[in-house]
Design an enzyme around this catalytic site. Structure first.
Site, PDB file in Angstrom:
ATOM      1  CB  VAL A   1      -0.925   0.021   1.241  1.00 24.54           C
ATOM      2  CG1 VAL A   1      -1.840   1.237   1.207  1.00 24.54           C
ATOM      3  CG2 VAL A   1      -1.734  -1.274   1.339  1.00 24.54           C
ATOM      4  CD  GLU A   2       3.175   5.057  -4.127  1.00 26.35           C
ATOM      5  OE1 GLU A   2       3.736   6.121  -4.405  1.00 26.35           O
ATOM      6  OE2 GLU A   2       2.985   4.151  -4.969  1.00 26.35           O
TER       7      GLU A   2
END
Length: 132
Positions: A126-127
């Site tokens: 997850v960015e």
């Protein structure tokens, strides 16, 4: 050289994550990022934020149609935050969620962004980013 085709897509509505446990995933995203857990259809679950959502499929119990090879932990996506990524990183750290990288400069869909990276319970990358 062939002419470019006109773009026929204007925005993202939702995407699907295949997960090992819908309950664990809902708890993680609610606590980590403040997403709302919503129920739709015949008891399906999604994570809502802004005008978007992430629909959840439990591995082995996916809804049709589905990806050809749905697997937990195969996601890698970027979400734009409304809070500074530094504040989000501090919040995640207090929850025991390791920041794998960042804050670091990256390039988003419309320009420069500042990003942090972490993993959800299934190992999806997850960015979370901010535009300046």
């Amino acid at each position: 050289m062939a002419a470019e085709a006109p773009c026929l897509v204007g925005s993202l509505d939702h995407f699907v994550l295949t997960v090992a446990s819908i309950e664990r995933t809902c708890r993680f995203y609610r606590e980590a990022l403040g997403m709302a857990v919503v129920t739709f259809g015949l008891g399906r679950k999604a994570l809502a934020f802004g005008r978007h959502k992430i629909n959840l499929h439990e591995h082995g119990k996916e809804f049709e149609p589905k990806a050809r090879q749905p697997m937990p932990g195969s996601g890698d996506f970027c979400l734009i935050a409304i809070e500074p990524v530094e504040a989000i990183a501090r919040h995640l750290t207090t929850l025991g969620i390791a920041i794998e990288e960042g804050p670091v400069p990256r390039t988003g869909a419309t320009g420069s962004i500042r990003s942090i990276y972490f993993r959800d319970p299934d190992g999806n990358l997850v960015e979370i980013a901010n535009y300046p």
